[in-house]
Structure formats: C-alpha cells, structure tokens
Design a protein around this motif. Structure first.
Motif, PDB file in Angstrom:
ATOM      1  N   LYS A 481       0.746  -1.341   0.108  1.00 21.53           N
ATOM      2  CA  LYS A 481       0.023   0.143  -0.060  1.00 21.53           C
ATOM      3  C   LYS A 481       0.864   1.339   0.046  1.00 21.53           C
ATOM      4  O   LYS A 481       0.511   2.005  -0.656  1.00 21.53           O
ATOM      5  CB  LYS A 481      -0.999   0.072   0.999  1.00 21.53           C
ATOM      6  N   ILE A 482       2.066   1.262   0.778  1.00 17.40           N
ATOM      7  CA  ILE A 482       2.815   2.106   0.820  1.00 17.40           C
ATOM      8  C   ILE A 482       3.445   2.769  -0.724  1.00 17.40           C
ATOM      9  O   ILE A 482       3.589   3.791  -1.005  1.00 17.40           O
ATOM     10  CB  ILE A 482       3.931   2.126   2.065  1.00 17.40           C
ATOM     11  N   ASP A 483       3.918   1.630  -1.362  1.00 20.95           N
ATOM     12  CA  ASP A 483       4.466   1.571  -2.597  1.00 20.95           C
ATOM     13  C   ASP A 483       3.583   2.046  -3.429  1.00 20.95           C
ATOM     14  O   ASP A 483       3.621   2.817  -4.335  1.00 20.95           O
ATOM     15  CB  ASP A 483       5.048   0.071  -2.993  1.00 20.95           C
ATOM     16  N   GLN A 484       2.276   1.671  -3.577  1.00 21.77           N
ATOM     17  CA  GLN A 484       0.915   2.046  -4.243  1.00 21.77           C
ATOM     18  C   GLN A 484       1.009   3.434  -4.420  1.00 21.77           C
ATOM     19  O   GLN A 484       0.901   4.266  -5.319  1.00 21.77           O
ATOM     20  CB  GLN A 484       0.004   1.175  -4.098  1.00 21.77           C
ATOM     21  N   LYS A 485       0.947   3.984  -3.042  1.00 23.04           N
ATOM     22  CA  LYS A 485       0.716   5.371  -2.691  1.00 23.04           C
ATOM     23  C   LYS A 485       1.868   6.233  -3.317  1.00 23.04           C
ATOM     24  O   LYS A 485       1.935   7.428  -3.814  1.00 23.04           O
ATOM     25  CB  LYS A 485       0.437   5.984  -1.315  1.00 23.04           C
ATOM     26  N   ARG A 486       2.965   5.826  -2.986  1.00 21.92           N
ATOM     27  CA  ARG A 486       4.262   6.618  -3.605  1.00 21.92           C
ATOM     28  C   ARG A 486       4.615   6.569  -5.034  1.00 21.92           C
ATOM     29  O   ARG A 486       4.573   7.517  -5.479  1.00 21.92           O
ATOM     30  CB  ARG A 486       5.510   6.014  -2.785  1.00 21.92           C
ATOM     31  N   CYS A 487       4.324   5.320  -5.719  1.00 22.97           N
ATOM     32  CA  CYS A 487       4.595   5.141  -7.152  1.00 22.97           C
ATOM     33  C   CYS A 487       3.166   5.565  -7.933  1.00 22.97           C
ATOM     34  O   CYS A 487       3.384   5.576  -9.268  1.00 22.97           O
ATOM     35  CB  CYS A 487       4.901   3.953  -7.404  1.00 22.97           C
ATOM     36  N   GLY A 488       2.005   5.334  -7.221  1.00 21.79           N
ATOM     37  CA  GLY A 488       0.791   5.702  -8.134  1.00 21.79           C
ATOM     38  C   GLY A 488       0.296   4.355  -8.738  1.00 21.79           C
ATOM     39  O   GLY A 488      -0.580   4.328  -9.515  1.00 21.79           O
ATOM     40  N   ARG A 489       1.041   3.180  -8.559  1.00 25.62           N
ATOM     41  CA  ARG A 489       0.531   1.988  -9.449  1.00 25.62           C
ATOM     42  C   ARG A 489       0.838   0.849  -8.307  1.00 25.62           C
ATOM     43  O   ARG A 489       1.884   0.715  -7.498  1.00 25.62           O
ATOM     44  CB  ARG A 489       1.117   1.763 -10.716  1.00 25.62           C
ATOM     45  N   PRO A 490      -0.353  -0.282  -8.485  1.00 23.01           N
ATOM     46  CA  PRO A 490       0.142  -1.465  -7.398  1.00 23.01           C
ATOM     47  C   PRO A 490       1.065  -2.298  -8.140  1.00 23.01           C
ATOM     48  O   PRO A 490       1.357  -2.623  -9.240  1.00 23.01           O
ATOM     49  CB  PRO A 490      -1.164  -2.176  -7.646  1.00 23.01           C
TER      50      PRO A 490
END
Length: 872
Positions: A481-490
C-alpha cells in the motif's frame, strides 16, 4: 524526481548499481552462532572479543563504521588509538550474554546520524575516550551486579569526565557507483591537548582459508599514500590516502601462535598493525608493503576544541582530491532534499531530526549475512571436522538454509543476525524511503533457501526453528500500500509472490501449532520472551499443554491479512476469490474457538474479568486460566477488519459463498457485526473482540493504572505491581511481577523484558486496530479516555494520542528533556550529546527511558512512520 530518487530508479532498473557498496560490515562478528564450532554451542565463549583482533572470521567481518561490497569481498573501516589503550579500537566492545547482568550489552557510544537509501551519503559518530578504555572494569563491575541492580555503563566509569574524549565523525560520499570518498574528522572535546591516531583500514574478507583453490587477493603500496588493489571479482582498485604518514600492511590471517600456542604459517597476521602501532613491534608488518590488510596512519595532537580531517578515496581508477569537497557538498545537499520531501510540512525541527536519524539507523543496520548451515555443520576442507554433537544440535534440521545476502538487522552489535518478525516491522518505515528494498527483504525471507521445505520461516540463528509471530503478510500488505501510494501503481507481481509463499507458511502454522485441531494455537514464546509465567516454548513444568491467547489471536490476525491480500489480488485475477472465501471461513472458525469453544468447552475469553488469558490444560483433564493481565490478552484486539460493499460487490463469487456460509452455520453470524451503509450496501466487521467485549477490553487498555503509560501501551498491567501473579507447580513458585524497566527474570538470557516496558511493534498494531475499529464505528462511538477520567474520545483520537505518546519518547519536552534518556544528564543537557538519538529495544513503562539493545532502529524506527503520519 530529486537526485536520490533518480539513483533509486537507476538501481531498480539495474542501470547503475548504487547499492553495491554500503554499510554492510557488522558491528560484531565474534560471539555469533556462525563462528561457533564448539561441542556445547557456547558461542560467546568459543569466539570471545579478545580473539577478534587476532583471529580471522569464517562467515563475515566486523569493523568500526565499516563499509563493503554487497558480497563482502573488500571491506573498509576505521581504527583509532588514543595512545593509552592496550590495543587499537578496531571494533565496538561489549559484554557477552554471560558477562552482562542482563545479557549481552554493547558498552560504547556511537550514533548513526545520516544515510540515504543508496548510501550516496552516510554519517556516523563515535565518541572515543582520551583515557584508557575501562575494558576490565566494565566486565568486573557488571559481573558483580545482580539482576536487581542497574547495568554499569561506560558513562558511569567517569571516563568522559571533563569531556576528555574525541568526537570522531565518519562520512562517506559516492562520487559514482565505484568511487567512494571517505572523510574522518576528529574533534578534541577535552580541556587539554590530546593525541589521536586515525587509521583508515582496508582488508579482504578471508575467503582463501576456507575454500580449496581460492585465489588470495592483494593490496600493495604503489606510491606515497596510494595503494593498488587486485581482487578476483572486482579487478583493479585504488585506495588513495591524502598525506598519510605511512602505509602499514599485514595479512588477514589468524595468529595461531598468539592465541593457541600453535605454530602459524606465514609471518604476518590480522593483529599485525595493532602489534606495530601499540606494541611497537617493527617486524609485525610487512616491509615489502603488500598484504591482505592495510592501514594508512595519521597521528595528530589536537588542541582543545580543535578538529582535523583525514581524506581517503577508494575507486576503480586514480581520482585524486580536487573534486572531493564538492562531492561531499553535493551529496549532503541531495540527502537534505530527499528527506525534506519525506517529512510532513507541519513537522517541528526536532521531529525532523528524530525522523532523519531513525531512517539513518535503518539504512546503517544493513549487513552482509553469510551462513551455509550444511557447510557449518560438516566443516570446511582442510580444517578439523566439528564435534559430532553438532550434527544433532543447533539448527541441524535447517541444512537447506544458505544465506549470502545484505539483510536488515535488528541491531548490528547486540543482534547481528536477522529475526523474522523484527525484519517485517523494519520494512514498513523503510518502504517510505526505499520501497524496493523493503519488498526485496520480505521476498528474501520466503525464498526456498531461507524458508524451510515444510513452510516455516526461519526465526533467528540461535534457533531457526523457534516461532515468531506471523506478521510477514501484514508487513507485505502495508509495504504494498505504501509503495502504491508513493508510485501511483500497485505492484501486483510482488503481492502475488508473497501470497503464494505465505500459503505454505500458513499451512505450516495450521498443521504444526494447532495441537488439538480445534483452531486454538500454541506457538510457544512467540517473540514475547518472558511475558509468561514460564518459558512457553519449553516443556511445561506441569505437563500438559498451553493454549495461547496471543498465539490464537496472531493466527486470527494472519487469517484476516491473507483474506485482505486475496481480495486485493481478486481485483486483478478472479481466480483468487476462492481462496478469499477459505480465509473468511477460517477466521470465523478461529473466532468461535477463541471466544466460545475449546476442548471441553473452554474458550480463552474470561467473561467474569472481561479479558483474554492463556489456558493451561493439565494431564488430568483439568484446566487453569493463567490470569496474567499482559499483551497476551490485548493482542486479540489486532485481529479486526471490515468487508466493505464496494469491494465485496466486485467479487460476486466470494459474496455468494460468504452468504451461503453465513446462512448454513447458525453460529457464524454471531462473530460478525453487519450494518447497512447509507447507499444500502452491507458493511461487515470481522473481529475477535466483539462489539460487546470491546469496551471491557478497552477499559483495561486505556487505564493509566493498568496498560496506559504516558509513553504508550505497557506489555504488562501495573495491576501486577501490587498483585503479582503466582503459580505453583512441582513445589516451585512461578511468578510474574510488574517490572517497568529491566527484568529480574533469567528467561531467554535475561536481556529482554515483556513484563512492563513499552514495545513499539505491538503498540503500532494496536494503534492500527483502533483505527480499523473507528473506520467501522465512526465518530459516534466514544469511550472514556483515559479510563476513570470522565473524558471521552473517538477511537481515532485515541489512536492518534497513543502515536503521540510513542513519538514523544524521543522528542524534547517543555523542559528540553527527552524521555528516552531518563536521568542521564549528559544526554539531556550537553550540547554535544542531547541531539544524538538512540533507538532502544524497549522503553520504561513509567518514564519512557530507553532499555535493552541501544541501536534497535529496526522496529523502534517505526517512529519514523508515526512522525510521517502526525508531523509532531
């Protein structure tokens, strides 16, 4: 993107290997299981501190502020000498698990001040006394003290009186991937002139002594202050030491004559530079100026307040020093830019300082970790075979395990080996700065050369077969979830990889830790060490078995995590709907067993007390509720989640099977709360602690005379200060008292205490659980906070306040004091100490003072995440 983010992208895409060189050298390699070839498994005794300067390590190196390549072929670190110590300061000193009155304990003052994720800039501080280091006094005085007395610390010896010490700053800046600039700056803090020797050191890990046919690398003097290096994997390298008085060469080989009275091959040994500088032995170093270990020697006499810097460069070509200071200035500015972006705009300057050092500690505590259990058990070619007892001793069931990676450590001195649940918590704050590294670490623990074929995740090197709480899936989902928020993609591929291996691990738990096949779990000590009346991993003194409130709750929590991952993956592939249904049903079964039905109708919920307890089942068929009010009874709170209609309605197969299950198991609905949302959809709360039980458990949790501390949630209720829990078995009393600081118990070596202190990892899970309850119940649901105060608050407000209580352990209060340092005035008032943060293992349950391992940045570094959310 800022420059550090560009470097991270280049590393991810493998265009430039910015992480090839980093702080991967351990702070301690002696006294570890890997270096122990004894018959009795007494690792501390087999390879003691006094051997470390003369004896080549087998599995990995240690050093002072050391760096190396990610395979640890070449190492660089700092050595010092104040002219009074009996030997060079090449590594950090501390007490062994047997010497300390509370187990192993480093007895030095050092601080990880800064590091970017790619280690493009790093900063370390070591405080070096000008008087003789009191090695013997520290050992003897701590040996004299018992468990009821405080530890005897380096400050207690008076060696820092009148500030007679040097601050030695170690900085690294990368001009490029293979171009490392090093700056060593010493400051005399004392009132008189004092002499200091600074010896930047390069050496090769000894690989030639253990592998037949291995090629020995070499380093030789090519010119004044310049060393040419040749190593099989990296080819030619150069070490340039500006204005070095002399270059000293020896071999990284064991001095058998000195240690064991056995004739040694060769003439030069690991301790040769020490013998030359301290012992004055001119023949201890190689006059031919070649070897596998080399130090540049600098001797300074510093006036009070004076500082001197040494400049060194290690690269794949001769670079010189013309751009040296510019490289440092650029990398420092880039580090500032990177971390400014991570901090909340509302953060105070002090909060930013704490957060920056928390991140620094997490990136400094990466370590090259090498351990081939099969080779370790059977021994190396050309060396005596280990005792036969080893083949049935420690870790003999883990012969598949082969580790040779850079891994996040709990503490590179006190715990210089990975621990499964520690690492899971490390990855959450790490993901804020470097999600790729966090994901790599989580996947690594599940690789087939780590995970046991039966599905167990290795715990830690002292006993890989011990059991840590199953938090790996939780960490993976949080990082996702943190990565998705940071990068904008899952990163769905990452989540799928994790999920497939976690299915094996979950099955291991169900098959191995549910003794009666009734959805009540044992687990053992589960990382909570001495929280119980007795060692829960050992055979019970009563016989019988223990069904654990925490073990069962961890499994309920694990089940919900797996359900959430399966639902997330179902959005990308409907094939995961079926397994989501399996975890939904499994949660309901565990919930029912925990609250209502165990063997002979015994659940873990005590209706009279309104609390959860372990249940001891005796051989005669009777049972005893172990009525200790501890985290064991609060961990049920963390097993909570919601099923929202906007998610469930996207998965018609899952919804259909869930409704069938609820309609055909009449007791199943009693474990769910269902409410109609404004749009007509059905919201469902899945929770071990029902809404009827919740206020009763919260009454204990939020009571300042029970669990609620000014600094978070205690591991044991203060109730037991006046009402210790006593249990008698075999004519012996087993007892649990409230001990807010260090433990008087000798369980697990006596160096860990869950009988009162505040621990960050479980506090974080409780905070998140309260947030999930609030998400379902909303602002209308309020409880008295603190219990008995007459004030009420929402669960969200309570979670936020708990987060602030934890963060404020490190932040200055109105009097300018940091609770973490308690009554240690040097850290509270001295301008050269008060902004240096140590991230301890746990904290005093009443005053917040730091306790246990002093550089446990891994999971105490969770404060970086709390500060990122709150911006205190």
């Amino acid at each position: 993107m800022n420059q550090e983010e560009i470097r991270l992208l280049e590393s991810r895409e493998r265009r430039k290997h910015w992480k090839r060189w980093g702080p991967y050298v351990s702070d301690r390699a002696w006294g570890t299981v890997r270096e122990d070839y004894s018959a009795d498994g007494r690792a501390w005794d087999y390879f003691p501190f006094d051997h470390a300067r003369s004896r080549a390590y087998r599995w990995g190196e240690d050093g002072l502020a050391g760096v190396c390549d990610r395979h640890q072929h070449i190492c660089l670190a700092l050595a010092l000498w104040n002219g009074r110590d009996p030997f060079l300061k090449e590594r950090l000193f501390g007490l062994t698990g047997h010497q300390g009155n509370r187990g192993e304990d480093v007895k030095e003052y050092y601080f990880y001040l800064d590091s970017t994720p790619t280690h493009s800039y790093m900063k370390f501080l070591y405080k070096y006394p000008q008087g003789a280091f009191p090695y013997r006094w520290l050992v003897e005085e701590n040996a004299r003290r018992g468990r009821t007395q405080p530890e005897f610390e380096l400050l207690d010896t008076g060696v820092f009186a009148e500030d007679r010490y040097f601050d030695v700053f170690v900085e690294y800046a990368k001009a490029d991937v293979e171009d490392l600039c090093m700056r060593f700056t010493a400051v005399n803090r004392g009132p008189e002139a004092a002499t200091l020797e600074i010896l930047p050191t390069l050496w090769f890990r000894n690989r030639w002594s253990w592998h037949a046919g291995a090629i020995r690398p070499w380093a030789r003097q090519a010119a004044a202050g310049r060393v040419e290096i040749e190593e099989e994997a990296y080819g030619q390298r150069w070490l340039e030491c500006e204005d070095a008085a002399e270059l000293l060469f020896t071999e990284n080989d064991t001095n058998y004559q000195k240690l064991f009275g056995i004739a040694s091959e060769g003439r030069y040994f690991k301790d040769g530079i020490d013998d030359y500088v301290v012992g004055g032995r001119g023949d201890a170093v190689n006059p031919e100026k070649i070897g596998t270990k080399v130090s540049a020697r600098y001797v300074f006499t510093l006036a009070p307040g004076e500082s001197r810097a040494v400049r060194v460069r290690f690269a794949n070509a001769i670079r010189g020093f013309a751009d040296f200071d510019r490289v440092f200035a650029e990398r420092m500015a880039e580090a500032d830019e990177f971390y400014a972006k991570l901090a909340m705009a509302a953060s105070s300057e002090d909060a930013r300082l704490v957060q920056r050092q928390a991140f620094a500690g997490m990136f400094w505590t990466k370590q090259f970790y090498h351990y081939d259990v099969k080779r370790w058990l059977s021994g190396d070619p050309g060396h005596p075979a280990p005792p036969a007892s080893r083949l049935t001793g420690r870790n003999h069931l883990w012969t598949h395990l082969f580790n040779e990676d850079v891994i996040s450590m709990p503490d590179k001195w006190e715990y210089p080996w990975y621990a499964a649940w520690d690492l899971a918590f490390h990855c959450v704050p790490i993901a804020l700065a470097d999600p790729d590294y966090a994901k790599e670490q989580l996947i690594l623990m599940l690789r087939e050369w780590y995970m046991h074929p039966n599905g167990q995740i290795p715990a830690y090197e002292w006993a890989f077969g011990d059991v840590n709480p199953p938090v790996h899936g939780w960490a993976a989902l949080r990082v996702y979830k943190i990565d998705q928020k940071r990068c904008g993609r899952p990163d769905v591929k990452f989540l799928e990889k994790i999920f497939h291996k976690l299915l094996l691990n979950f099955t291991w738990w169900v098959n191995r830790k549910d003794l009666q096949d009734n959805n009540l779990f044992q687990g053992g000590f589960l990382g909570l060490d001495n929280i119980g009346v007795f060692d829960r991993s050992a055979p019970l003194p009563t016989g019988g078995y223990l069904e654990q409130s925490d073990g069962t709750s961890w499994m309920a929590f694990y089940t919900l995590v797996m359900l959430n991952i399966a639902i997330e993956l179902s959005f990308h592939n409907l094939a995961y709907e079926d397994v989501a249904s399996k975890f939904f049903e499994h949660f309901v079964h565990i919930n029912h067993a925990m609250n209502h039905m165990g063997p002979r109708g015994v659940g873990l919920w005590d209706e009279a007390d309104g609390f959860y307890y372990d249940v001891l089942h005796l051989p005669n068929g009777q049972y005893v509720r172990m009525k200790v009010r501890s985290l064991v009874g609060l961990i049920p709170l963390i097993a909570v989640g919601t099923l929202e209609p906007r998610y469930v309605d996207r998965l018609p197969g899952f919804r259909r099977r869930m409704e069938w299950f609820l309609n055909n198991h009449e007791d199943a609905r009693s474990h769910l709360d269902m409410r109609t949302a404004p749009d007509g959809g059905v919201r469902r709360l899945l929770s071990v602690v029902s809404l009827e039980q919740l206020p009763r458990v919260l009454r204990y949790l939020l009571d300042e005379n029970e669990f609620l501390s000014p600094h978070g949630i205690r591991s044991l209720s203060r109730y037991h200060a006046r009402h210790p829990y006593r249990f008698f078995a075999g004519g012996q009393e087993h007892r649990v008292d409230y001990e807010p600081a260090e433990s008087s118990s000798g369980l697990f070596g006596g160096n860990s205490n869950w009988r009162g202190p505040v621990w960050f990892p479980v506090n974080l899970l409780i905070i998140e659980a309260l947030q999930r309850f609030h998400y379902y119940l909303g602002d209308a649901y309020r409880v008295e906070y603190p219990t008995g105060s007459g004030n009420d608050a929402t669960l969200w407000e309570i979670a936020a306040d708990l987060s602030r209580r934890l963060s404020h352990i490190f932040l200055r209060d109105g009097q300018g004091r940091r609770p973490v340092y308690g009554g240690t005035e040097k850290f509270q008032r001295d301008p050269h100490w008060r902004d240096l943060i140590l991230f301890y293992e746990y904290f005093h349950g009443d005053n917040g003072a730091g306790l246990g391992a002093s550089h446990q940045t891994g999971w105490t570094g969770l404060v970086a995440k709390l500060l990122q959310q709150s911006g205190v």
